[in-house]
Design an enzyme around this catalytic site. Structure first.
Site, mmCIF file in Angstrom:
data_model
loop_
_atom_site.group_PDB
_atom_site.id
_atom_site.type_symbol
_atom_site.label_atom_id
_atom_site.label_comp_id
_atom_site.label_asym_id
_atom_site.label_seq_id
_atom_site.Cartn_x
_atom_site.Cartn_y
_atom_site.Cartn_z
ATOM 1 N N GLY A 1 5.863 -12.062 -13.366
ATOM 2 C CA GLY A 1 6.220 -10.754 -13.038
ATOM 3 C C GLY A 1 7.467 -11.192 -12.922
ATOM 4 O O GLY A 1 8.352 -9.847 -12.360
ATOM 5 N N ILE B 1 4.562 -10.456 -18.941
ATOM 6 C CA ILE B 1 3.488 -9.830 -19.656
ATOM 7 C C ILE B 1 3.754 -9.799 -21.287
ATOM 8 O O ILE B 1 3.573 -9.818 -22.667
ATOM 9 C CB ILE B 1 2.849 -8.914 -19.509
ATOM 10 C CG1 ILE B 1 0.968 -8.581 -20.398
ATOM 11 C CG2 ILE B 1 3.428 -7.973 -19.121
ATOM 12 C CD1 ILE B 1 0.228 -9.606 -20.043
ATOM 13 N N TYR C 1 -3.372 0.567 -4.151
ATOM 14 C CA TYR C 1 -1.815 0.004 -4.230
ATOM 15 C C TYR C 1 -2.064 -0.846 -2.764
ATOM 16 O O TYR C 1 -1.998 -2.144 -2.441
ATOM 17 C CB TYR C 1 -0.857 -0.140 -3.744
ATOM 18 C CG TYR C 1 0.548 -0.357 -3.800
ATOM 19 C CD1 TYR C 1 0.925 -1.834 -5.209
ATOM 20 C CD2 TYR C 1 1.379 -0.272 -3.170
ATOM 21 C CE1 TYR C 1 1.499 -2.622 -5.399
ATOM 22 C CE2 TYR C 1 2.516 -1.420 -2.920
ATOM 23 C CZ TYR C 1 2.719 -2.282 -4.061
ATOM 24 O OH TYR C 1 3.793 -3.108 -3.322
#
Length: 315
Positions: A9, A36, A143
């Site tokens: 990330g 990604i 979250y």
């Protein structure tokens, strides 16, 4: 001996600046950035970069073996506002990416894990002011639920398997180098962009919503310092409270007006208001300060000055 680091990330809000700081510290070749997608950014172009899906255990394991990785910083996550719109995917990404990395550490393929938690682990029943390290935690967002579960798993893997996993509960993070990434505290980033471009800002939170915040420089320092600390200094293996400043949209607007007098702010609270209302207004981070000597540098005044200077240069 320098660690060999994999950042998963690396193109996100925190990953971008963390990668650059770690490369300065340990050498570009010792810090493998991954995400990604391969974007045309400094992180991708300035050193080793790999495309990786955080949900694919085999891909991560392959990178660990090929690059002889010792430390993983798992920065891939779906943030609060975005996660509310896609709960199943948020749970999948936020939880399974963590399991993959914890399991690599359990198998002794890597030595150390950094995993970020958040003030989102707290909920409407948590004491709002000076929220303690140990307190009621009943998160009411997707979250927050995933971060709370993640904290429990980190602690479990440490207690049962001896995994060296380290974590901090980030407050709202403010940075000039990357645009906002779908968080509830992101108004405090967006407001600077709009102040410079339009001299006005419509805030998606109410004027008196007080939240804990931190300048990105401090967050990066905390992240690197907790990983550098000797193992015996890390006494909490769920996640450490971390704090620097707390302010309301009114207060940050007033600070910006000192530099841009014609700046105006209006308020149109949306679904993110409910998320913000469930979070603390200020945080007690004395454990981090005592255990591994955490200290913040920036307050609202110095942060505002720095943000406007950097964003002004970017124009």
């Amino acid at each position: 001996m320098n660690p060999k680091i994999l950042i998963i990330g690396a193109c996100g809000q925190i990953g971008t600046e963390l990668t650059q700081k770690l490369r300065k510290l340990y050498g570009t070749e010792n810090v493998i950035a991954s995400d990604i997608r391969k974007l045309n950014t400094d992180v991708v172009n300035s050193g080793p970069f790999e495309v990786v899906n955080a949900l694919d255990f085999n891909q991560i394991e392959h990178l660990v073996e090929v690059h002889k990785i010792t430390d993983i910083y798992l920065m891939a996550a779906l943030l609060s506002a975005t996660a509310e719109k896609n709960p199943a995917f948020a749970w999948d990404l936020n939880m399974n990416s963590l399991f993959h990395v914890l399991n690599l550490a359990k198998a002794n393929k890597i030595k150390k894990v950094f995993w970020p938690s958040s003030i989102a682990v707290f909920g409407p029943t948590t004491p709002k002011e000076n929220t303690p390290q140990y307190t009621i935690m009943e998160p009411s967002t997707v979250y927050g639920i995933s971060k709370q579960a993640g904290e429990r798993w980190c602690e479990y893997y440490h207690n049962i398997y001896g995994v060296d996993v380290r974590s901090i509960r980030y407050p709202g993070l403010i940075s000039w180098s990357t645009p906002p990434g779908g968080g509830t505290t992101d108004y405090a980033v967006d407001i600077f962009y709009k102040a410079i471009a339009d001299k006005k800002y419509e805030c998606f939170l109410s004027s008196e919503t007080k939240m804990p915040m931190m300048y990105m420089d401090d967050a990066i320092d905390a992240t690197i310092n907790i990983m550098k600390a000797p193992a015996e200094k890390i006494k909490i293996h769920s996640s450490y409270n971390l704090a620097a400043m707390s302010f309301t949209p009114t207060e940050i607007a007033e600070e910006i007006k000192k530099h841009i007098p014609e700046f105006t702010i209006t308020y149109e609270p949306d679904f993110r208001q409910k998320i913000a209302d469930s979070w603390p207004a200020s945080i007690d981070d004395s454990s981090a300060r005592e255990d591994w000597d955490w200290k913040h540098t920036f307050n609202l005044e110095s942060m505002t000055k720095d943000m406007l200077a950097h964003l002004g240069d970017k124009k």
